[in-house]
Design a protein around this motif. Structure first.
Motif, mmCIF file in Angstrom:
data_model
loop_
_atom_site.group_PDB
_atom_site.id
_atom_site.type_symbol
_atom_site.label_atom_id
_atom_site.label_comp_id
_atom_site.label_asym_id
_atom_site.label_seq_id
_atom_site.Cartn_x
_atom_site.Cartn_y
_atom_site.Cartn_z
ATOM 1 N N GLU A 17 -3.601 -40.837 11.432
ATOM 2 C CA GLU A 17 -4.086 -41.162 10.086
ATOM 3 C C GLU A 17 -5.216 -42.192 10.142
ATOM 4 O O GLU A 17 -6.180 -42.125 9.392
ATOM 5 C CB GLU A 17 -2.940 -41.697 9.222
ATOM 6 C CG GLU A 17 -1.923 -40.619 8.885
ATOM 7 C CD GLU A 17 -0.763 -41.133 8.041
ATOM 8 O OE1 GLU A 17 -0.801 -42.297 7.602
ATOM 9 O OE2 GLU A 17 0.191 -40.363 7.820
ATOM 10 N N GLU B 165 -7.240 -42.797 12.836
ATOM 11 C CA GLU B 165 -8.430 -42.220 13.473
ATOM 12 C C GLU B 165 -9.161 -41.284 12.505
ATOM 13 O O GLU B 165 -10.391 -41.273 12.446
ATOM 14 C CB GLU B 165 -8.052 -41.458 14.752
ATOM 15 C CG GLU B 165 -7.489 -42.319 15.880
ATOM 16 C CD GLU B 165 -8.555 -43.121 16.635
ATOM 17 O OE1 GLU B 165 -9.694 -43.220 16.161
ATOM 18 O OE2 GLU B 165 -8.218 -43.663 17.702
ATOM 19 N N LEU B 166 -8.406 -40.504 11.739
ATOM 20 C CA LEU B 166 -9.062 -39.591 10.789
ATOM 21 C C LEU B 166 -9.743 -40.364 9.663
ATOM 22 O O LEU B 166 -10.799 -39.955 9.176
ATOM 23 C CB LEU B 166 -8.059 -38.574 10.229
ATOM 24 C CG LEU B 166 -7.623 -37.488 11.220
ATOM 25 C CD1 LEU B 166 -6.606 -36.559 10.591
ATOM 26 C CD2 LEU B 166 -8.819 -36.685 11.746
ATOM 27 N N VAL C 4 -13.045 -41.171 10.896
ATOM 28 C CA VAL C 4 -14.025 -40.072 10.787
ATOM 29 C C VAL C 4 -14.712 -40.140 9.417
ATOM 30 O O VAL C 4 -15.947 -40.089 9.316
ATOM 31 C CB VAL C 4 -13.338 -38.692 10.942
ATOM 32 C CG1 VAL C 4 -14.355 -37.567 10.759
ATOM 33 C CG2 VAL C 4 -12.647 -38.575 12.286
ATOM 34 N N LEU D 173 -12.678 -38.546 15.761
ATOM 35 C CA LEU D 173 -12.106 -37.197 15.647
ATOM 36 C C LEU D 173 -11.491 -36.765 16.979
ATOM 37 O O LEU D 173 -10.373 -36.235 17.023
ATOM 38 C CB LEU D 173 -13.185 -36.195 15.192
ATOM 39 C CG LEU D 173 -12.718 -34.753 15.039
ATOM 40 C CD1 LEU D 173 -11.580 -34.628 14.025
ATOM 41 C CD2 LEU D 173 -13.882 -33.850 14.617
ATOM 42 N N ALA E 82 -8.246 -38.528 17.402
ATOM 43 C CA ALA E 82 -7.205 -37.957 16.538
ATOM 44 C C ALA E 82 -6.677 -36.656 17.155
ATOM 45 O O ALA E 82 -5.471 -36.389 17.149
ATOM 46 C CB ALA E 82 -7.753 -37.691 15.140
ATOM 47 N N GLN E 83 -7.584 -35.854 17.699
ATOM 48 C CA GLN E 83 -7.174 -34.581 18.300
ATOM 49 C C GLN E 83 -6.328 -34.802 19.565
ATOM 50 O O GLN E 83 -5.322 -34.127 19.780
ATOM 51 C CB GLN E 83 -8.407 -33.732 18.616
ATOM 52 C CG GLN E 83 -9.064 -33.208 17.337
ATOM 53 C CD GLN E 83 -10.439 -32.611 17.573
ATOM 54 O OE1 GLN E 83 -11.105 -32.898 18.566
ATOM 55 N NE2 GLN E 83 -10.890 -31.786 16.645
ATOM 56 N N ILE F 100 -4.507 -39.261 5.402
ATOM 57 C CA ILE F 100 -5.301 -40.227 6.159
ATOM 58 C C ILE F 100 -5.100 -41.604 5.555
ATOM 59 O O ILE F 100 -4.757 -41.733 4.383
ATOM 60 C CB ILE F 100 -6.815 -39.861 6.250
ATOM 61 C CG1 ILE F 100 -7.517 -40.053 4.915
ATOM 62 C CG2 ILE F 100 -7.019 -38.477 6.801
ATOM 63 C CD1 ILE F 100 -9.023 -40.007 5.061
#
Ligand code: FE2
Length: 154
Positions: free
Chosen positions: A19, A21-22, A25, A55, A58-59, A84
């Motif tokens: 959440e 890290e996104l 973005v 991103l 997060a991935q 997020i």
């Protein structure tokens, strides 16, 4: 002595990190669109890079959360959050303000990875190593942002 992994706590933390890290973005993309002033051109590229890296993070964290990269007993089967972390709205887009907000965001991310390390230490070498690597990366961001902020005085 290895202890049993606290799966619930680990999954919650990984989700909190996703959440965060996104939200990075969104935050960095928005800053890159709004940044003004004489340093705009160079800062835009920096901010876009931060967005892409958030991103990727997060991935990566999501792969671990959902267990694709862990084997056997250590596999987590969490479900990634679709939320997020809310970011404070701002109407200030000076380079200084953006960098200061970015630093606050990176410090938050670093804290979360440190919590993750604490939770998985002595339970999973794989997750411990992952958390340490991420802490290393986030520390570098913190240092970089602090350096960039050094020139600005009130
Ligand atoms: Fe990150």
């Amino acid at each position: 002595m290895m202890q049993e992994l606290d799966q619930k706590q680990t999954i919650n933390l990984l989700n909190e990190i996703i959440e965060c890290e996104l939200s990075g973005v969104v935050r960095y993309t928005q800053y890159s669109l709004m940044v003004t002033g004489p340093y705009r051109i160079t800062i835009v590229d920096f901010l876009k890079e931060q967005a892409s890296e958030s991103l990727l993070h997060a991935q990566k964290v999501g792969e671990i959360l959902t267990g694709f990269t862990l084997s056997g007993a250590e596999a987590l089967e969490g479900r990634p959050s679709l939320q997020i972390l809310p970011a404070d709205e701002t109407d200030k887009y000076s380079v200084k303000h953006i960098l200061a907000q970015s630093l606050a965001h990176e410090e938050k991310a670093l804290r979360l990875y440190k919590n993750l390390l604490e939770t998985v230490t002595n339970s999973s070498l794989y997750l411990e190593q992952f958390a340490r690597n991420m802490i290393g990366e986030e520390e570098m961001h913190n240092i970089e942002l602090k350096k960039m902020l050094r020139d600005f005085t009130e």
